[in-house]
Scaffold this motif. Structure first.
Motif, PDB file in Angstrom:
ATOM      1  N   SER A  37      12.783   1.635  -4.641  1.00  0.00           N
ATOM      2  CA  SER A  37      13.090   1.463  -3.151  1.00  0.00           C
ATOM      3  C   SER A  37      11.651   0.922  -2.842  1.00  0.00           C
ATOM      4  CB  SER A  37      12.227   2.579  -3.151  1.00  0.00           C
ATOM      5  OG  SER A  37      12.019   3.261  -3.320  1.00  0.00           O
ATOM      6  N   ILE A  38      11.833   0.081  -1.429  1.00  0.00           N
ATOM      7  CA  ILE A  38      10.332  -1.046  -0.545  1.00  0.00           C
ATOM      8  C   ILE A  38      10.096   0.317   0.288  1.00  0.00           C
ATOM      9  CG2 ILE A  38      10.592  -2.971  -0.425  1.00  0.00           C
ATOM     10  CD1 ILE A  38      12.441  -4.202  -1.743  1.00  0.00           C
ATOM     11  N   GLY A  39       9.003   0.092   0.795  1.00  0.00           N
ATOM     12  CA  GLY A  39       8.484   0.840   1.979  1.00  0.00           C
ATOM     13  C   GLY A  39       9.162   1.896   2.052  1.00  0.00           C
ATOM     14  N   VAL A  40       9.693   2.911   1.018  1.00  0.00           N
ATOM     15  CA  VAL A  40      10.326   4.502   1.396  1.00  0.00           C
ATOM     16  C   VAL A  40       9.264   5.343   0.732  1.00  0.00           C
ATOM     17  CG1 VAL A  40      12.174   6.094   0.731  1.00  0.00           C
ATOM     18  CG2 VAL A  40      12.472   3.783   0.999  1.00  0.00           C
ATOM     19  N   PRO A  68       8.423 -10.780  -2.511  1.00  0.00           N
ATOM     20  CA  PRO A  68       8.961 -12.114  -2.802  1.00  0.00           C
ATOM     21  C   PRO A  68       8.601 -13.081  -4.130  1.00  0.00           C
ATOM     22  CG  PRO A  68       7.827 -12.371  -0.266  1.00  0.00           C
ATOM     23  CD  PRO A  68       8.161 -10.259  -1.651  1.00  0.00           C
ATOM     24  N   ALA A  69       7.816 -11.960  -4.683  1.00  0.00           N
ATOM     25  CA  ALA A  69       7.089 -12.490  -6.191  1.00  0.00           C
ATOM     26  C   ALA A  69       8.621 -11.758  -7.424  1.00  0.00           C
ATOM     27  CB  ALA A  69       5.786 -11.900  -6.566  1.00  0.00           C
ATOM     28  N   LEU A  70       8.678 -11.111  -6.422  1.00  0.00           N
ATOM     29  CA  LEU A  70       9.375 -10.916  -7.840  1.00  0.00           C
ATOM     30  C   LEU A  70      11.015 -11.206  -7.880  1.00  0.00           C
ATOM     31  CD1 LEU A  70      10.101  -6.434  -7.013  1.00  0.00           C
ATOM     32  CD2 LEU A  70       9.874  -7.987  -8.933  1.00  0.00           C
ATOM     33  N   ILE A  71      11.518 -11.542  -6.366  1.00  0.00           N
ATOM     34  CA  ILE A  71      12.659 -13.124  -6.515  1.00  0.00           C
ATOM     35  C   ILE A  71      12.577 -13.674  -7.199  1.00  0.00           C
ATOM     36  CG2 ILE A  71      14.206 -13.946  -4.829  1.00  0.00           C
ATOM     37  CD1 ILE A  71      13.694 -11.573  -2.485  1.00  0.00           C
ATOM     38  N   GLU A  72      11.492 -14.406  -6.987  1.00  0.00           N
ATOM     39  CA  GLU A  72      11.019 -15.417  -7.900  1.00  0.00           C
ATOM     40  C   GLU A  72      10.769 -15.862  -9.320  1.00  0.00           C
ATOM     41  OE1 GLU A  72      11.417 -18.195  -5.286  1.00  0.00           O
ATOM     42  OE2 GLU A  72      10.412 -19.078  -7.349  1.00  0.00           O
ATOM     43  N   ALA A  73      10.498 -14.149  -9.498  1.00  0.00           N
ATOM     44  CA  ALA A  73      10.174 -13.889 -11.392  1.00  0.00           C
ATOM     45  C   ALA A  73      11.849 -13.937 -11.857  1.00  0.00           C
ATOM     46  CB  ALA A  73       9.465 -12.783 -11.085  1.00  0.00           C
ATOM     47  N   LEU A  74      12.791 -13.089 -10.860  1.00  0.00           N
ATOM     48  CA  LEU A  74      14.062 -12.132 -10.953  1.00  0.00           C
ATOM     49  C   LEU A  74      14.731 -13.638 -11.185  1.00  0.00           C
ATOM     50  CD1 LEU A  74      13.812  -8.790 -10.248  1.00  0.00           C
ATOM     51  CD2 LEU A  74      13.570  -9.713 -12.177  1.00  0.00           C
ATOM     52  N   ALA A 106      12.410   3.333  -9.547  1.00  0.00           N
ATOM     53  CA  ALA A 106      11.546   2.081  -8.809  1.00  0.00           C
ATOM     54  C   ALA A 106      10.823   1.783  -7.478  1.00  0.00           C
ATOM     55  CB  ALA A 106      11.645   0.853  -9.942  1.00  0.00           C
ATOM     56  N   ALA A 107       9.584   2.390  -7.895  1.00  0.00           N
ATOM     57  CA  ALA A 107       9.275   1.900  -5.892  1.00  0.00           C
ATOM     58  C   ALA A 107       8.631   1.084  -6.387  1.00  0.00           C
ATOM     59  CB  ALA A 107       8.780   3.355  -5.823  1.00  0.00           C
ATOM     60  N   ILE A 108       8.352   0.611  -4.806  1.00  0.00           N
ATOM     61  CA  ILE A 108       7.172  -0.464  -4.831  1.00  0.00           C
ATOM     62  C   ILE A 108       6.962   0.221  -3.226  1.00  0.00           C
ATOM     63  CG2 ILE A 108       6.446  -2.946  -3.449  1.00  0.00           C
ATOM     64  CD1 ILE A 108       9.012  -3.731  -4.916  1.00  0.00           C
ATOM     65  N   ASP A 109       5.585   0.817  -2.928  1.00  0.00           N
ATOM     66  CA  ASP A 109       4.461   1.400  -1.608  1.00  0.00           C
ATOM     67  C   ASP A 109       3.482   0.914  -1.245  1.00  0.00           C
ATOM     68  OD1 ASP A 109       6.373   3.281   0.110  1.00  0.00           O
ATOM     69  OD2 ASP A 109       3.734   3.346  -0.185  1.00  0.00           O
ATOM     70  N   LEU A 110       3.071   0.804  -0.477  1.00  0.00           N
ATOM     71  CA  LEU A 110       1.875   0.208  -0.240  1.00  0.00           C
ATOM     72  C   LEU A 110       0.163   1.605  -0.349  1.00  0.00           C
ATOM     73  CD1 LEU A 110      -0.273  -2.134   1.426  1.00  0.00           C
ATOM     74  CD2 LEU A 110       0.555  -0.689   3.445  1.00  0.00           C
ATOM     75  N   ASN A 111       0.799   2.252  -0.361  1.00  0.00           N
ATOM     76  CA  ASN A 111       0.113   3.812  -0.701  1.00  0.00           C
ATOM     77  C   ASN A 111       0.762   4.037  -2.113  1.00  0.00           C
ATOM     78  OD1 ASN A 111      -0.881   6.426   0.009  1.00  0.00           O
ATOM     79  ND2 ASN A 111       0.830   6.954   1.224  1.00  0.00           N
ATOM     80  N   GLU A 112      -1.083   4.420  -2.912  1.00  0.00           N
ATOM     81  CA  GLU A 112      -0.601   4.851  -4.159  1.00  0.00           C
ATOM     82  C   GLU A 112      -0.390   6.672  -4.027  1.00  0.00           C
ATOM     83  OE1 GLU A 112      -3.964   4.397  -5.722  1.00  0.00           O
ATOM     84  OE2 GLU A 112      -5.314   5.642  -5.191  1.00  0.00           O
ATOM     85  N   ASN A 113      -0.272   7.325  -3.172  1.00  0.00           N
ATOM     86  CA  ASN A 113      -0.095   8.717  -3.014  1.00  0.00           C
ATOM     87  C   ASN A 113       1.358   8.907  -2.305  1.00  0.00           C
ATOM     88  OD1 ASN A 113      -3.130   9.427  -4.668  1.00  0.00           O
ATOM     89  ND2 ASN A 113      -3.760   8.508  -1.971  1.00  0.00           N
ATOM     90  N   ALA A 114       2.214   7.749  -2.027  1.00  0.00           N
ATOM     91  CA  ALA A 114       3.092   8.236  -1.679  1.00  0.00           C
ATOM     92  C   ALA A 114       3.966   9.089  -3.139  1.00  0.00           C
ATOM     93  CB  ALA A 114       4.162   7.002  -1.280  1.00  0.00           C
ATOM     94  N   ASP A 135      10.292   5.840 -12.284  1.00  0.00           N
ATOM     95  CA  ASP A 135       9.278   5.796 -13.040  1.00  0.00           C
ATOM     96  C   ASP A 135       8.398   4.639 -14.047  1.00  0.00           C
ATOM     97  OD1 ASP A 135      11.873   8.062 -15.000  1.00  0.00           O
ATOM     98  OD2 ASP A 135      13.193   6.596 -13.233  1.00  0.00           O
ATOM     99  N   TYR A 136       8.366   4.337 -12.969  1.00  0.00           N
ATOM    100  CA  TYR A 136       8.073   3.261 -12.028  1.00  0.00           C
ATOM    101  C   TYR A 136       7.108   2.456 -11.019  1.00  0.00           C
ATOM    102  CZ  TYR A 136      10.509   2.032 -17.019  1.00  0.00           C
ATOM    103  OH  TYR A 136      11.348   1.576 -18.230  1.00  0.00           O
ATOM    104  N   GLY A 137       6.412   2.208 -10.740  1.00  0.00           N
ATOM    105  CA  GLY A 137       5.764   2.068  -9.829  1.00  0.00           C
ATOM    106  C   GLY A 137       5.205   0.956  -9.237  1.00  0.00           C
ATOM    107  N   ILE A 138       4.768  -0.359  -8.051  1.00  0.00           N
ATOM    108  CA  ILE A 138       4.054  -0.885  -7.995  1.00  0.00           C
ATOM    109  C   ILE A 138       3.443  -0.452  -6.954  1.00  0.00           C
ATOM    110  CG2 ILE A 138       3.754  -3.094  -7.584  1.00  0.00           C
ATOM    111  CD1 ILE A 138       6.599  -3.923  -8.899  1.00  0.00           C
ATOM    112  N   VAL A 139       2.017  -0.405  -6.922  1.00  0.00           N
ATOM    113  CA  VAL A 139       1.471  -0.285  -5.347  1.00  0.00           C
ATOM    114  C   VAL A 139       1.307  -2.041  -4.698  1.00  0.00           C
ATOM    115  CG1 VAL A 139      -1.683   1.060  -4.580  1.00  0.00           C
ATOM    116  CG2 VAL A 139       0.751   1.614  -5.804  1.00  0.00           C
ATOM    117  N   GLY A 140       1.900  -2.040  -3.779  1.00  0.00           N
ATOM    118  CA  GLY A 140       0.991  -2.970  -3.115  1.00  0.00           C
ATOM    119  C   GLY A 140       1.880  -3.521  -1.450  1.00  0.00           C
ATOM    120  N   ASP A 141       1.841  -4.599  -1.148  1.00  0.00           N
ATOM    121  CA  ASP A 141       2.224  -4.976  -0.353  1.00  0.00           C
ATOM    122  C   ASP A 141       3.657  -5.216  -0.357  1.00  0.00           C
ATOM    123  OD1 ASP A 141       3.162  -5.933   2.589  1.00  0.00           O
ATOM    124  OD2 ASP A 141       1.183  -6.778   3.000  1.00  0.00           O
TER     125      ASP A 141
END
Ligand SMILES: Cc1cc2nc3c(=O)[nH]c(=O)nc-3n(C[C@H](O)[C@H](O)[C@H](O)COP(=O)(O)OP(=O)(O)OC[C@H]3O[C@@H](n4cnc5c(N)ncnc54)[C@H](O)[C@@H]3O)c2cc1C
Length: 306
Positions: free
Chosen positions: A250-253, A297-303, A270-278, A285-291
């Protein structure tokens, strides 16, 4: 535990699971079919008796009154129906004709001596409601709740019934539904876009990431219904699609309970969200706290370079 349950589903696979439930509960399973192929399948898959109603051009639910009569003649103490659109129609009408109680869309069903114990989610999935309903009763059950009945050696007899349809309902035409979005139910990987995206054009990031990892794109209900950015076919949750991919990202959910109910059978969340308390991070199972505008874009580049 003696007694007879009649089972019906317009989806053969669900009916076989319901036969499995009856047998596991020590009940005699009488299966109701509206086509000969399904009837033969039920006869080979553990039903003690199979009743085939030939309905020709009519819809199965037009036979609800006739089915109610069958239940009475069979001395049935339960009508166990697959929770499909057609099944719910049939169940409600039969319950009405017989004046039996109806419990719909149960997540759990246990048969006791003179009653059924049912569970189903309430308040948008925030709580599980347990009910005890006295037999005779009607219950609708979604797919996948019981082990399908095993193939039985003997094979029950198939009895063809003459039945009178309700002529007030007539099938005029069949047309296939045009699906607008991806088929999320069978997707192996899903990227899910939420309200964290500031503009519709930014969803390109979700589609680009999905393309890199070979995923389908889904969304939260708000993205589909409030913003109308994606078709309602692809929103996930209690009132949308239930998914069970190998990877749900999820991205921003934020992960409200109504959304999480639809993803909890995913193998990896796996989740990406700005709010660590989301709340999504509690389900993940995996989370990235960030914008997301930096992380995706960084994930796209890396993958891309993997
Ligand atoms: C009866 C009922 C049924 C419902 N059924 C469903 C359903 O089936 N499915 C469903 O999805 N919802 C459903 N809902 C709605 C649900 O309660 C939520 O309102 C909805 O899921 C919220 O969507 P969201 O997570 O996209 O938005 P929000 O809750 O607004 O979350 C947005 C998230 O994005 C994050 N964010 C913001 N900016 C950034 C950024 N730049 N980078 C990273 N993260 C960012 C925020 O921190 C926040 O966590 C239902 C509600 C009710 C009452």
């Amino acid at each position: 535990m003696a007694g007879t349950f009649v089972v019906y589903s317009d989806k053969t696979a669900i009916a076989i699971e319901l036969i499995g439930f009856c047998r596991g509960s020590g009940k005699r399973a009488v299966a109701l079919a509206f086509d000969a192929a399904a009837a033969q399948e039920y006869a080979a898959r553990g039903a003690e008796r199979v009743l085939l109603i030939e309905c020709g051009q009519n819809l199965p639910e037009a036979y609800a009154k006739a089915v109610a009569g069958v239940l009475e003649r069979e001395g049935a103490e339960g009508f166990i129906v697959g929770s499909t659109v057609r099944g719910r129609e049939m169940a409600a009408r039969v319950a009405g004709y017989l004046e039996w109680p109806l419990v719909s869309d149960v997540s759990k069903l246990v048969c006791e001596e003179k009653e059924l114990v049912t569970e189903r989610p309430a308040y948008g999935g925030a709580v599980v409601q347990q009910e005890r309903v006295k037999l005779p009763a009607v219950v609708t059950v979604p797919a996948g709740k019981f082990e399908p009945a095993a193939t039985s050696g003997a094979g029950a007899e198939v009895v063809t019934l003459e039945a009178q349809p309700d002529e007030r309902t007539v099938l005029l035409e069949r047309a296939s539904v045009e699906k607008q979005g991806a088929d999320l139910g069978s997707a192996e990987k899903i990227v899910c876009a939420g309200m964290g995206f500031a503009k519709k054009e930014d969803l390109k990031l979700a589609f680009d990431l999905a393309a890199v990892i070979g995923a389908e794109v889904g969304c939260s209900r708000s993205v589909a219904e409030e913003r109308n950015w994606l078709p309602t076919d692809v929103y996930i949750g209690i009132s949308g699609a239930t998914v069970k991919p190998r990877l749900y990202l999820s991205i921003g959910v934020s992960g409200q309970v109504q959304h999480v109910v639809g993803i909890r059978d995913s193998r990896v969340i796996a989740a990406i969200d700005l709010n660590e308390n989301a709340p999504i991070f509690k389900a993940a199972d995996y989370g990235i706290v960030g914008d997301l505008y930096e992380v995706v874009p960084a994930l796209i580049e890396a993958l891309k370079n993997c």
